[in-house]
Structures are given as C-alpha cells and as structure tokens.
Design a protein around this motif. Structure first.
Motif, PDB file in Angstrom:
ATOM      1  N   ALA A  80      64.779   0.349  15.116  1.00 31.01           N
ATOM      2  CA  ALA A  80      63.918   1.604  14.998  1.00 31.01           C
ATOM      3  C   ALA A  80      62.426   1.190  14.573  1.00 31.01           C
ATOM      4  N   THR A 109      70.395  11.829  11.038  1.00 32.00           N
ATOM      5  CA  THR A 109      69.153  11.331  11.292  1.00 32.00           C
ATOM      6  C   THR A 109      68.904  12.525  12.090  1.00 32.00           C
ATOM      7  N   MET A 112      67.968  11.861  18.334  1.00 31.38           N
ATOM      8  CA  MET A 112      67.261  10.729  19.086  1.00 31.38           C
ATOM      9  C   MET A 112      67.573  10.784  20.326  1.00 31.38           C
ATOM     10  N   GLU A 115      66.574   6.500  24.850  1.00 28.18           N
ATOM     11  CA  GLU A 115      65.837   5.454  24.849  1.00 28.18           C
ATOM     12  C   GLU A 115      65.720   4.952  23.667  1.00 28.18           C
ATOM     13  N   GLY A 116      65.761   5.743  22.509  1.00 29.75           N
ATOM     14  CA  GLY A 116      65.498   5.305  21.126  1.00 29.75           C
ATOM     15  C   GLY A 116      66.825   4.577  20.571  1.00 29.75           C
ATOM     16  N   ARG A 119      67.520   0.947  21.613  1.00 25.94           N
ATOM     17  CA  ARG A 119      66.747  -0.191  21.071  1.00 25.94           C
ATOM     18  C   ARG A 119      67.640  -0.806  19.672  1.00 25.94           C
TER      19      ARG A 119
END
Length: 180
Positions: A80, A109, A112, A115-116, A119
């Motif tokens: 991130a 968290t 999200m 796409e996040g 990664r």
C-alpha cells in the motif's frame, strides 16, 4: 546388574517423613504469544485473504517486543503506497493453551477497492492475496478463525471492540490486556 524396584518408604526410626510430590501447573510457564490478524473488507460483501497453496487464512503476523499491534500489522500486508488504511481494533482474542496464552489482536482496515488489494503482498511469499466473498471465507476457516472473523465483522458494524476469551465472547476487555 541388580536394581531396586520397590518404592522407598520412610522407616519407623526416620525423623522426617518423605515429602509429598508437588505437581506444577503447566499454564503460562512460557511468555504469551501475541499476534495480529487483519480484517480487510473489500466493498460490502468481500474480504481480502491470504491463499497459501489452497489454504485460505486471514492475514496474520506476530507482535514483536516493543511493537504495538498497529505497527506489527503493517508488516503483514505490504504494497500500500501510504501503508494500510487502519481503521481500529475490532476484537481481542485470548486462548489459554497448555503452556502459554495466545493473544490475537484483530484490526480492521477501511474498506479497500479491488485494485488496491491487487497491489498488496502477504508477508509469506508462498501465499497470494485474494479477494473472496465473505461467506466463502467464513466457510473455509477453522472454528476459531470463523468465530474471530464473525465477531470482528459484527464489532466493525456496531463500532464496538469485542473480547473473546477461550471461545466465549465477553462484554469487556480486561484492564491488563488493554495496553497490550
């Protein structure tokens, strides 16, 4: 070579009787294991999980000496750009094993986008980070993992912090564990 196999008993002229053998408790003779588990919601109906060669598990890690759970969880998933968008601690689970206590901080968290999550990489290079429907994740976890996830999701929805002790959900976190 002859050996004596009969138990030794105190004799009548002995001044001190044989002391009774004391048994030591096996509980907590080793320091507790403190870990973190990460709840990463993706949208409203999915979770990010670690897929370790077909075994689905929640992203987890260890809290090392001098670390807070919030610092430790940043080492669980990497990639991130600004670190994980931590929301808060949603649950604390304590299980007394035979020789030590296992304490797991469950942190959530912010939700999200897919796409996040794409990664992110898990701390164990053998595992892939995947997005799965929440019910599929719940069905594939162990009983303890399933309970932690369901209680954490409920706590996330209600804004509370849940405490699980030995498989039983409690009302409040003991004061000695609040700081840890």
């Amino acid at each position: 070579m002859p050996t004596i196999t009969a138990p030794v008993t105190p004799t009548a002229h002995s001044a001190d009787p044989v002391p009774a053998q004391k048994t030591a408790s096996y509980q907590n003779w080793r320091p507790p294991v403190i870990g973190v588990s990460l709840l990463v919601p993706v949208g409203s109906d999915s979770l990010a999980v670690a897929d370790l060669r077909g075994v689905i598990l929640m992203p987890t890690g260890t809290v090392h000496a001098g670390q807070t759970p919030e610092q430790a969880v940043q080492d669980v998933l990497r990639g991130a750009p600004d670190g994980l968008p931590l929301l808060r601690r949603v649950a604390l689970s304590c299980v007394q094993m035979r020789r030590r206590k296992v304490i797991t901080h469950v942190l959530a968290t912010e939700s999200m986008p897919r796409e996040g999550v794409g990664r992110l990489s898990y701390r164990d290079p053998r595992a892939d980070v995947r997005v799965l429907p929440t019910m599929r994740v719940v069905d594939s976890l162990t009983a303890g993992g399933r309970q932690r996830v369901l209680v954490a999701l409920q706590a996330l929805a209600t804004g509370e912090t849940a405490y699980i002790e030995g498989g039983v959900v409690r009302r409040s976190i003991p004061a000695d564990l609040v700081q840890g």
